[in-house]
Design a protein around this motif. Structure first.
Motif, PDB file in Angstrom:
ATOM      1  N   PRO A 127       7.744  13.949 -14.366  1.00  0.00           N
ATOM      2  CA  PRO A 127       8.314  14.750 -15.344  1.00  0.00           C
ATOM      3  C   PRO A 127       7.630  14.881 -16.504  1.00  0.00           C
ATOM      4  O   PRO A 127       6.831  14.080 -17.042  1.00  0.00           O
ATOM      5  N   ILE A 128       7.626  15.948 -17.041  1.00  0.00           N
ATOM      6  CA  ILE A 128       7.175  16.385 -18.333  1.00  0.00           C
ATOM      7  C   ILE A 128       8.430  16.169 -19.211  1.00  0.00           C
ATOM      8  O   ILE A 128       9.458  16.897 -19.251  1.00  0.00           O
ATOM      9  N   ARG A 129       8.078  15.470 -20.448  1.00  0.00           N
ATOM     10  CA  ARG A 129       9.179  15.258 -21.694  1.00  0.00           C
ATOM     11  C   ARG A 129       8.747  16.308 -22.655  1.00  0.00           C
ATOM     12  O   ARG A 129       7.838  16.557 -23.120  1.00  0.00           O
ATOM     13  N   ALA A 130       9.987  16.999 -23.051  1.00  0.00           N
ATOM     14  CA  ALA A 130       9.924  18.095 -24.079  1.00  0.00           C
ATOM     15  C   ALA A 130      11.257  18.248 -24.460  1.00  0.00           C
ATOM     16  O   ALA A 130      12.247  17.735 -24.022  1.00  0.00           O
ATOM     17  N   ARG A 131      11.216  18.826 -25.898  1.00  0.00           N
ATOM     18  CA  ARG A 131      12.460  19.676 -26.621  1.00  0.00           C
ATOM     19  C   ARG A 131      12.444  21.105 -26.407  1.00  0.00           C
ATOM     20  O   ARG A 131      11.293  21.631 -26.501  1.00  0.00           O
ATOM     21  N   ILE A 132      13.452  21.449 -25.715  1.00  0.00           N
ATOM     22  CA  ILE A 132      13.603  22.991 -25.692  1.00  0.00           C
ATOM     23  C   ILE A 132      14.758  23.632 -26.255  1.00  0.00           C
ATOM     24  O   ILE A 132      15.859  22.859 -26.262  1.00  0.00           O
ATOM     25  N   HIS A 133      14.780  24.755 -27.265  1.00  0.00           N
ATOM     26  CA  HIS A 133      15.771  25.110 -28.084  1.00  0.00           C
ATOM     27  C   HIS A 133      15.778  26.616 -28.431  1.00  0.00           C
ATOM     28  O   HIS A 133      14.559  27.207 -28.410  1.00  0.00           O
ATOM     29  N   GLY A 134      16.809  26.946 -28.649  1.00  0.00           N
ATOM     30  CA  GLY A 134      17.215  28.462 -28.847  1.00  0.00           C
ATOM     31  C   GLY A 134      18.430  28.502 -29.596  1.00  0.00           C
ATOM     32  O   GLY A 134      19.133  27.473 -29.954  1.00  0.00           O
ATOM     33  N   GLU A 135      18.581  29.839 -29.918  1.00  0.00           N
ATOM     34  CA  GLU A 135      19.755  30.103 -30.606  1.00  0.00           C
ATOM     35  C   GLU A 135      21.237  29.426 -29.901  1.00  0.00           C
ATOM     36  O   GLU A 135      21.268  29.972 -28.933  1.00  0.00           O
TER      37      GLU A 135
END
Length: 309
Positions: free
Chosen positions: A181-189
């Motif tokens: 798995p790739i660890r990340a933070r993903i965000h938008g409005e």
């Protein structure tokens, strides 16, 4: 006075395709002027698009797979002209998987594809603009990360030539036991997600990698990108994952995925990750992805499911 010619920007791998040569001859025989330009190296597509604009060409046809389509669309976007000032875009699908054409319902018969601009009106479609650590690319179909990206990148050209889209499935199955798995933070409005994912789809279109339907509800003209995140999974649901990537079932996707529609999003990964932009890998830790509405006009079948209304 003879009408301005259409331009066919043809991927060099298909230059010797007899069916394509015959279709070009038949189209010209029907009275449609057509100039053919063959890409050989980086920058050719952009040069030919600029030539087409200077020649007042009403239509530019991308002859190749999803990568060729995105390359031509990107060249159009780079001009800075708006959609009404650019030639109309069309696609002659000649790639291994032809994911965009398959989802859109564009015929894989060369003459039928070449005739489409004369049979249907052009509709404005969106494009994805991807900034990865300051490097900007444009994408017509789908940006993918994680498992799907590694499958596409690792699938051998010889295997693709022999087996077509099935090659991606075989490569994918061989990787099922070693997914990191790739660890990340993903965000938008109005949206935030953080954790480890094994597959990521950011769709203007719906599928990539030889039939992986990661964004089953995506539309080309809604001004929104479709985000699908498949989080890291336990062993109990690996059969669901296998179904998802080998068959592209909507039901399997719904069982495991986080999905949302956004105008733009940001990805902050813990380490370098790769996004596959219709076959073009882009490595970065930080990505800003925008859906740029109505960026180009494109000829698509009247009954295509990829357009609203």
């Amino acid at each position: 006075m003879q009408a301005a010619p259409w331009f066919l920007v043809l991927n060099g791998k298909s230059a010797g395709d007899e069916a394509v040569r015959d279709a070009v001859a038949q189209l010209r025989g029907q009275g449609q002027p057509l100039q053919v330009r063959v890409t050989w190296e980086a920058g050719d597509a952009e040069r030919y698009v600029l030539e087409a604009i200077a020649a007042l060409a009403p239509v530019v046809i991308a002859g190749g797979g999803d990568g060729t389509l995105s390359e031509v669309a990107e060249a159009m976007a780079h001009t800075g002209l708006d959609a009404t000032q650019l030639p109309e875009l069309a696609l002659l699908p000649l790639g291994t998987a032809n994911d965009f054409a398959t989802a859109a319902g564009i015929s894989d018969e060369p003459l039928a594809a070449l005739q489409l601009p004369a049979q249907t009106p052009a509709r404005t479609i969106d494009l994805l603009r991807i900034d990865g650590d300051g490097t900007v690319h444009w994408c017509a179909n789908l940006a993918s990360g994680g498992f799907g990206t590694e499958v596409t990148v690792e699938t051998h050209d010889g295997l693709k030539k022999m087996l077509g889209g099935l090659a991606y499935v075989i490569t994918g199955i061989s990787r099922l036991g070693r997914i990191e798995p790739i660890r990340a933070r993903i965000h938008g409005e109005g949206f935030q997600w953080e954790g480890g994912f094994i597959a990521l789809g950011i769709g203007n279109g719906r599928q990539a990698g030889g039939g992986q339907v990661l964004c089953p509800d995506a539309l080309l003209d809604d001004g929104l990108l479709d985000l699908t995140i498949v989080p890291e999974l336990s062993g109990e649901v690996m059969p669901t994952l296998s179904t998802l990537f080998s068959e592209g079932k909507h039901a399997a996707l719904e069982q495991v995925a986080e999905r949302v529609h956004l105008r733009e999003l940001w990805i902050e990964a813990e380490q370098l990750m790769t996004l596959n932009l219709d076959g073009e890998p882009l490595q970065a830790r930080h990505f800003h992805i925008q859906c740029v509405a109505a960026r180009v006009r494109m000829h698509l079948p009247l009954e295509t499911p990829l357009l609203s209304g």
